[in-house]
Motif scaffolding. Structure first.
Motif, PDB file in Angstrom:
ATOM      1  N   PHE A 116       0.997  -1.156  -0.170  1.00 49.59           N
ATOM      2  CA  PHE A 116       0.041  -0.041  -0.203  1.00 49.59           C
ATOM      3  C   PHE A 116       0.926   1.278  -0.098  1.00 49.59           C
ATOM      4  CE2 PHE A 116      -2.488   3.573   1.315  1.00 49.59           C
ATOM      5  CZ  PHE A 116      -3.733   3.492   0.498  1.00 49.59           C
ATOM      6  N   PRO A 117       0.607   2.054  -0.966  1.00 49.15           N
ATOM      7  CA  PRO A 117      -0.422   2.053  -2.063  1.00 49.15           C
ATOM      8  C   PRO A 117       0.095   1.783  -3.316  1.00 49.15           C
ATOM      9  CG  PRO A 117       0.819   4.352  -2.051  1.00 49.15           C
ATOM     10  CD  PRO A 117       1.307   3.667  -0.939  1.00 49.15           C
ATOM     11  N   MET A 118       1.553   1.078  -3.510  1.00 48.02           N
ATOM     12  CA  MET A 118       1.968   0.825  -4.676  1.00 48.02           C
ATOM     13  C   MET A 118       1.349  -0.276  -5.605  1.00 48.02           C
ATOM     14  SD  MET A 118       3.824   3.693  -5.437  1.00 48.02           S
ATOM     15  CE  MET A 118       4.668   3.435  -6.819  1.00 48.02           C
ATOM     16  N   GLY A 119       1.027  -1.162  -4.624  1.00 45.26           N
ATOM     17  CA  GLY A 119       0.264  -2.207  -5.531  1.00 45.26           C
ATOM     18  C   GLY A 119       1.031  -3.511  -5.809  1.00 45.26           C
ATOM     19  N   VAL A 120       2.293  -3.501  -5.680  1.00 43.80           N
ATOM     20  CA  VAL A 120       3.093  -4.479  -5.937  1.00 43.80           C
ATOM     21  C   VAL A 120       3.227  -5.636  -4.584  1.00 43.80           C
ATOM     22  CG1 VAL A 120       4.599  -3.571  -7.704  1.00 43.80           C
ATOM     23  CG2 VAL A 120       4.900  -3.599  -5.026  1.00 43.80           C
ATOM     24  N   PRO A 121       3.329  -6.720  -5.267  1.00 39.67           N
ATOM     25  CA  PRO A 121       3.617  -8.152  -4.089  1.00 39.67           C
ATOM     26  C   PRO A 121       4.971  -7.897  -3.758  1.00 39.67           C
ATOM     27  CG  PRO A 121       3.067  -8.945  -6.138  1.00 39.67           C
ATOM     28  CD  PRO A 121       3.100  -7.655  -6.378  1.00 39.67           C
ATOM     29  N   LEU A 122       5.298  -8.393  -2.566  1.00 39.19           N
ATOM     30  CA  LEU A 122       6.882  -8.329  -2.435  1.00 39.19           C
ATOM     31  C   LEU A 122       7.283  -9.544  -2.966  1.00 39.19           C
ATOM     32  CD1 LEU A 122       9.026  -7.076  -0.365  1.00 39.19           C
ATOM     33  CD2 LEU A 122       8.208  -8.850   1.347  1.00 39.19           C
ATOM     34  N   HIS A 123       8.469  -9.400  -3.543  1.00 39.89           N
ATOM     35  CA  HIS A 123       8.906 -10.570  -4.615  1.00 39.89           C
ATOM     36  C   HIS A 123       9.380 -11.517  -3.624  1.00 39.89           C
ATOM     37  CE1 HIS A 123      12.117 -12.369  -6.825  1.00 39.89           C
ATOM     38  NE2 HIS A 123      11.421 -11.877  -7.940  1.00 39.89           N
ATOM     39  N   HIS A 124       9.282 -12.751  -3.992  1.00 44.20           N
ATOM     40  CA  HIS A 124       9.538 -13.756  -3.498  1.00 44.20           C
ATOM     41  C   HIS A 124      10.746 -13.962  -2.573  1.00 44.20           C
ATOM     42  CE1 HIS A 124      10.751 -18.368  -2.839  1.00 44.20           C
ATOM     43  NE2 HIS A 124       9.564 -18.345  -2.625  1.00 44.20           N
ATOM     44  N   ASP A 125      11.927 -13.741  -3.398  1.00 37.70           N
ATOM     45  CA  ASP A 125      13.238 -13.700  -2.736  1.00 37.70           C
ATOM     46  C   ASP A 125      13.325 -12.699  -1.285  1.00 37.70           C
ATOM     47  OD1 ASP A 125      14.086 -15.167  -4.862  1.00 37.70           O
ATOM     48  OD2 ASP A 125      14.993 -13.615  -5.944  1.00 37.70           O
ATOM     49  N   ARG A 126      12.573 -11.590  -1.696  1.00 41.94           N
ATOM     50  CA  ARG A 126      12.462 -10.857  -0.368  1.00 41.94           C
ATOM     51  C   ARG A 126      11.594 -11.261   0.757  1.00 41.94           C
ATOM     52  NH1 ARG A 126      12.623  -4.809  -3.666  1.00 41.94           N
ATOM     53  NH2 ARG A 126      14.680  -4.948  -4.477  1.00 41.94           N
ATOM     54  N   ARG A 127      10.661 -11.786   0.519  1.00 41.92           N
ATOM     55  CA  ARG A 127       9.936 -12.600   1.353  1.00 41.92           C
ATOM     56  C   ARG A 127      10.673 -13.390   2.358  1.00 41.92           C
ATOM     57  NH1 ARG A 127       4.204 -13.153   0.446  1.00 41.92           N
ATOM     58  NH2 ARG A 127       4.218 -15.427   1.252  1.00 41.92           N
ATOM     59  N   SER A 128      11.295 -14.064   1.450  1.00 41.27           N
ATOM     60  CA  SER A 128      12.396 -15.214   2.222  1.00 41.27           C
ATOM     61  C   SER A 128      13.260 -14.383   3.254  1.00 41.27           C
ATOM     62  CB  SER A 128      13.127 -16.116   1.194  1.00 41.27           C
ATOM     63  OG  SER A 128      12.187 -16.746   0.513  1.00 41.27           O
ATOM     64  N   ALA A 129      14.061 -13.273   2.367  1.00 43.22           N
ATOM     65  CA  ALA A 129      15.065 -12.371   3.040  1.00 43.22           C
ATOM     66  C   ALA A 129      14.421 -11.841   4.514  1.00 43.22           C
ATOM     67  CB  ALA A 129      15.565 -11.440   1.924  1.00 43.22           C
ATOM     68  N   VAL A 130      13.203 -11.346   4.496  1.00 40.40           N
ATOM     69  CA  VAL A 130      12.766 -10.676   5.741  1.00 40.40           C
ATOM     70  C   VAL A 130      12.620 -11.720   6.733  1.00 40.40           C
ATOM     71  CG1 VAL A 130      10.718  -9.690   6.572  1.00 40.40           C
ATOM     72  CG2 VAL A 130      11.399  -8.806   4.305  1.00 40.40           C
ATOM     73  N   VAL A 131      12.105 -12.893   6.346  1.00 42.44           N
ATOM     74  CA  VAL A 131      12.131 -13.948   7.284  1.00 42.44           C
ATOM     75  C   VAL A 131      13.390 -14.321   7.779  1.00 42.44           C
ATOM     76  CG1 VAL A 131      11.183 -16.400   7.643  1.00 42.44           C
ATOM     77  CG2 VAL A 131       9.672 -14.769   6.619  1.00 42.44           C
ATOM     78  N   ASP A 132      14.228 -14.651   6.927  1.00 37.77           N
ATOM     79  CA  ASP A 132      15.704 -14.919   7.545  1.00 37.77           C
ATOM     80  C   ASP A 132      16.189 -13.946   8.405  1.00 37.77           C
ATOM     81  OD1 ASP A 132      15.558 -17.233   5.864  1.00 37.77           O
ATOM     82  OD2 ASP A 132      16.834 -16.379   4.181  1.00 37.77           O
ATOM     83  N   TRP A 133      16.002 -12.627   7.919  1.00 35.74           N
ATOM     84  CA  TRP A 133      16.456 -11.741   8.981  1.00 35.74           C
ATOM     85  C   TRP A 133      15.801 -11.628  10.150  1.00 35.74           C
ATOM     86  CZ3 TRP A 133      13.086  -7.982  10.763  1.00 35.74           C
ATOM     87  CH2 TRP A 133      13.515  -6.867  11.588  1.00 35.74           C
ATOM     88  N   ALA A 134      14.629 -11.986  10.206  1.00 37.87           N
ATOM     89  CA  ALA A 134      13.731 -11.985  11.476  1.00 37.87           C
ATOM     90  C   ALA A 134      14.403 -13.023  12.272  1.00 37.87           C
ATOM     91  CB  ALA A 134      12.277 -11.996  11.278  1.00 37.87           C
ATOM     92  N   ARG A 135      14.540 -14.104  11.719  1.00 38.36           N
ATOM     93  CA  ARG A 135      15.276 -15.473  12.681  1.00 38.36           C
ATOM     94  C   ARG A 135      16.652 -15.073  13.094  1.00 38.36           C
ATOM     95  NH1 ARG A 135      13.280 -20.029   8.196  1.00 38.36           N
ATOM     96  NH2 ARG A 135      11.101 -20.264   9.055  1.00 38.36           N
ATOM     97  N   ARG A 136      17.375 -14.610  12.142  1.00 39.40           N
ATOM     98  CA  ARG A 136      18.792 -14.255  12.746  1.00 39.40           C
ATOM     99  C   ARG A 136      18.575 -13.261  13.600  1.00 39.40           C
ATOM    100  NH1 ARG A 136      19.992 -12.789   7.629  1.00 39.40           N
ATOM    101  NH2 ARG A 136      20.065 -10.504   8.253  1.00 39.40           N
ATOM    102  N   THR A 137      18.118 -12.132  13.651  1.00 38.23           N
ATOM    103  CA  THR A 137      18.287 -11.081  14.556  1.00 38.23           C
ATOM    104  C   THR A 137      17.230 -11.091  15.646  1.00 38.23           C
ATOM    105  OG1 THR A 137      16.843  -9.705  13.353  1.00 38.23           O
ATOM    106  CG2 THR A 137      19.183  -9.578  12.800  1.00 38.23           C
ATOM    107  N   GLY A 138      16.185 -11.887  15.732  1.00 36.46           N
ATOM    108  CA  GLY A 138      15.211 -11.871  16.520  1.00 36.46           C
ATOM    109  C   GLY A 138      14.241 -10.491  16.259  1.00 36.46           C
ATOM    110  N   GLY A 139      14.347 -10.028  14.961  1.00 38.22           N
ATOM    111  CA  GLY A 139      13.350  -8.658  14.919  1.00 38.22           C
ATOM    112  C   GLY A 139      11.938  -9.284  14.587  1.00 38.22           C
TER     113      GLY A 139
END
Lengths: 474, 474
Positions: free
Chosen positions: A260-283
């Motif tokens: 919102f508002p740009m309307g694009v879905p988050l790219h698949h690689d970035r979905r994985s990257a975000v979750v990896d980041w969260a696991r790694r850092t506890g974010g």
């Protein structure tokens, strides 16, 4: 020294160190206050944006934007030939004809009918309220209230009614791929209410900042800011927000399924990257899935939460699928967060149980699915007519973000955004510029564009709204 | 060093510097958590209050109080001969038979029925929920939703719906002598929600303390405390709170019409003194009129707010007159406070509009008056049977605070309060001791007493509740 403007008895103090967004907000607030309190009388003609800008020593666009905002909100009217004026119905407290209710004779200052509502409304964020399923909702309310144990009407669980949490757990699992257990769902007063709680919890854990997208809702950033969290935008491109720069932030707020508002879905690689980041850092990832029900051309994109329920908070809402006035939203929380969030909510539930019970019944009876299907069809048709009309009438305008939801981004020739919004205001068409949704520290080049909410008008006003839009486009 | 108890796998950390109220709350919270999370399994027998108190080095009464609280809440059960045990239905997520709803097959951990609910409930604060006017409410909901303009379902005014504010202005003026203008009414999620907003506003104005009554609701003190305001009790006697000691506090929270829980009205001279103080110092009076609808023997006592609407915030609620689950309360604000409070609420309404519209219709159609009249008659009859039963069965118990509302204070022989509450818990009767409502810095001598909520049981359980009460009284 703050600049001040005292025409019309309005003292306007602007902080010269503020950003242009800050100046615009300050000006808008001050003018709104002046109208609300009657210091600016109904019918008063305001100075032209050029002359007020010169008086205040600020950019003309900033004044024009503030005027356009207030026209869209109904405080001001703008008509060609008569300039910008205070609405005749001001102070605008829209009292409508109200069933059998009688305005009591003792009422000291009967509110007047607002006469300055824009004729057409394409501001994004609100579904077609005229299509709210009143009859089905009342049926569900009757079944819910008839069958509820009387204890359900007492002070409740801070998480919300178990009937609704149970219905949502099943629905979200089926429709959005959320891994949900009723024990870890919490009902909140809108996604805003949920963010307020999460902000308080993150702040109590010692957080001072939170990453956000370069485009988004200022009201969300403000809620986080008020909780003591500075919002820091991520870089943004055609694949969505870029999580590569996430380091030790305590959390990130994203709209992965439909930015919102740009309307694009988050790219698949970035979905994985975000979750990896969260696991790694506890974010913590805060996934705002505001309109996940509505997708058209593309394959369903499941919730990010399904990848890692221990590091992602899923936020969903009835505001887009049914109506914002219900003030019903939900969070699926990592189990480790539940106690803290429930505590932040206070000792008891803060959402009305009758609507919670009704929504639970509405979902489990299948009425919710039927309503969403019908709404999806309506919005898809509108999208198609919008795209078609633009192709014919405004070939220079590029439309994006239309595979889901009920808003579209219309790219404009450089330098034309503000004049289009201003022209729309003159025509009685409420529109938002893309710049309205741009973070003041956005890491992306500015783009002249409109964000058009094609879900907002009722059916009878849809054709007129499209026509009004086409008239103001270059 | 914090004391710790690790029996049953429960780590119990108690702060030795805490007050006895703090220790009790800490113990109650820790045990509740242990049951909720399953660390204390259903059926587990807890140590006797004597032995746990010895282990922890705290007063036995504190442990007994914590056990009694948890029995009243349904987490523990207490039966003569089998000691205090974790409820068999734990973790208690009371899923009830729910209309046509089907518990979805994918539901990962189906909540079980709570089996440890006390048989009788005389805890004050909740009206007779079985008497909620379901049929009339549904009729009002139908009229309200049928007649509402579709725009009413959108994001709304932070003050709440104008229809409800207009209906309340007329009702409060007529029924409570409140000087109310719909423009200065704000709808909140319970009186708690209102206090949260007022606490934030006072804090933002620089306040650090607020005066309260020596007896009251801990949840209110906690809300103010969380907002950053230390609560400082006023002296208390048979005329109510003594405002003579008010000096430069920024505000005072009072229950002038019917002190909670002591039941006395604030003496006329003190009403005047409070308002004089507010005018002299600019302090703010927060008037909690939680059960103003219910009066019996005495002349109506109007709202303090009528004496000076510029210095008194009136707080009323549907929680006692209808049901807490509605989460609908209202504040009548001094005009000078409106903007700040609305801002603290956030940019939009946080209460569901459908219930707001329904309550407006319920009030203006006369259904609210009819319901209140019927409830008043029901509670008055219950009060009469309670007083009569006590006169016959427990002549040593002195009953006060019965001219209004739906709770009474039963004075007990010195030193018997805790044993009566404990005995009640053994019998499956939920009761609150007066000490539960005493501020930790209360300026009044402690009194052994019970606060009996005679509105709470449904009609069919009323006689049994009175019988159970009489059995445990000395």
């Amino acid at each position: 020294m703050a600049k001040s403007w005292a025409t019309f008895g309005v003292d306007l103090h602007l902080d010269p160190t503020a950003t242009s967004t800050g100046v615009r907000r300050g000006l808008t607030d001050a003018l709104r206050d002046a109208v609300r309190t009657g210091r600016l009388a109904p019918g008063t003609r305001l100075p032209s944006s050029r002359s007020l800008a010169a008086d205040l020593g600020i950019a003309r666009n900033t004044v024009a934007d503030a005027y356009a905002d207030l026209v869209a909100e109904g405080w001001l009217t703008a008509r060609q030939g008569s300039g910008t004026r205070v609405g005749m119905g001001a102070p605008p407290t829209p009292l409508r004809q109200w069933g059998s209710a009688v305005v009591p004779p003792t009422h000291p200052t009967p509110p007047r009918r607002l006469s300055s509502r824009p004729t057409y409304d394409l501001v994004p964020g609100t579904p077609d309220l005229a299509a709210f399923p009143r009859t089905e909702w009342l049926k569900a309310a009757r079944r819910a209230l008839t069958n509820a144990p009387y204890q359900a009407l007492g002070y409740g669980d801070p998480r919300g009614r178990v009937e609704l949490r149970t219905a949502l757990a099943a629905y979200l699992s089926r429709a959005r791929g959320v891994r949900a257990d009723p024990e870890h769902i919490l009902i909140s007063a809108g996604i805003s209410g949920g963010l307020r709680l999460l902000g308080a919890v993150l702040r109590a854990r010692g957080a001072h900042t939170i990453a956000v997208e370069s485009y988004g809702l200022a009201v969300h950033w403000q809620i986080l800011d008020e909780a003591g969290l500075r919002t820091r935008p991520l870089p943004f491109d055609e694949l969505g927000a870029n999580p590569g720069q996430l380091t030790d932030e305590p959390g990130v707020l994203l709209t992965p399924a439909h930015q919102f508002p740009m309307g694009v879905p988050l790219h698949h690689d970035r979905r994985s990257a975000v979750v990896d980041w969260a696991r790694r850092t506890g974010g913590l990832v805060l996934e705002d899935d505001y309109d996940g029900e509505f997708r058209y051309d593309r394959q369903p994109i499941g919730a990010l939460q399904g990848l890692d329920p221990n590091h992602v908070v899923y936020l969903g809402t009835a505001s887009k699928s049914l109506a914002p006035g219900l003030r019903l939203a939900w969070m699926v929380l990592p189990p480790s967060l539940m106690e803290e969030v429930a505590k932040a909510k206070g000792g008891t539930d803060t959402c009305g149980v009758l609507d919670q019970l009704t929504l639970a019944e509405f979902i489990t009876s299948g009425a919710y699915d039927r309503h969403v299907r019908a709404a999806r069809l309506r919005y898809r048709r509108r999208r198609d007519t919008l795209v078609e009309a633009l192709a014919q009438r405004a070939p220079d305008v590029h439309v994006t973000g239309i595979a889901a939801g009920f808003h579209a981004v219309l790219s404009l020739p450089p330098g034309t955004e503000q004049s289009v919004v201003q022209a729309a205001a003159w025509q009685g068409l409420a529109l938002h510029a893309l710049s309205f949704y741009r973070h003041e520290h956005a890491l992306v080049d500015p783009l002249d564009a409109l964000v058009v909410g094609y879900g907002t008008p009722p059916d009878h006003a849809w054709a007129g709204a499209v026509e009004a839009l086409c008239r103001v486009l270059p």
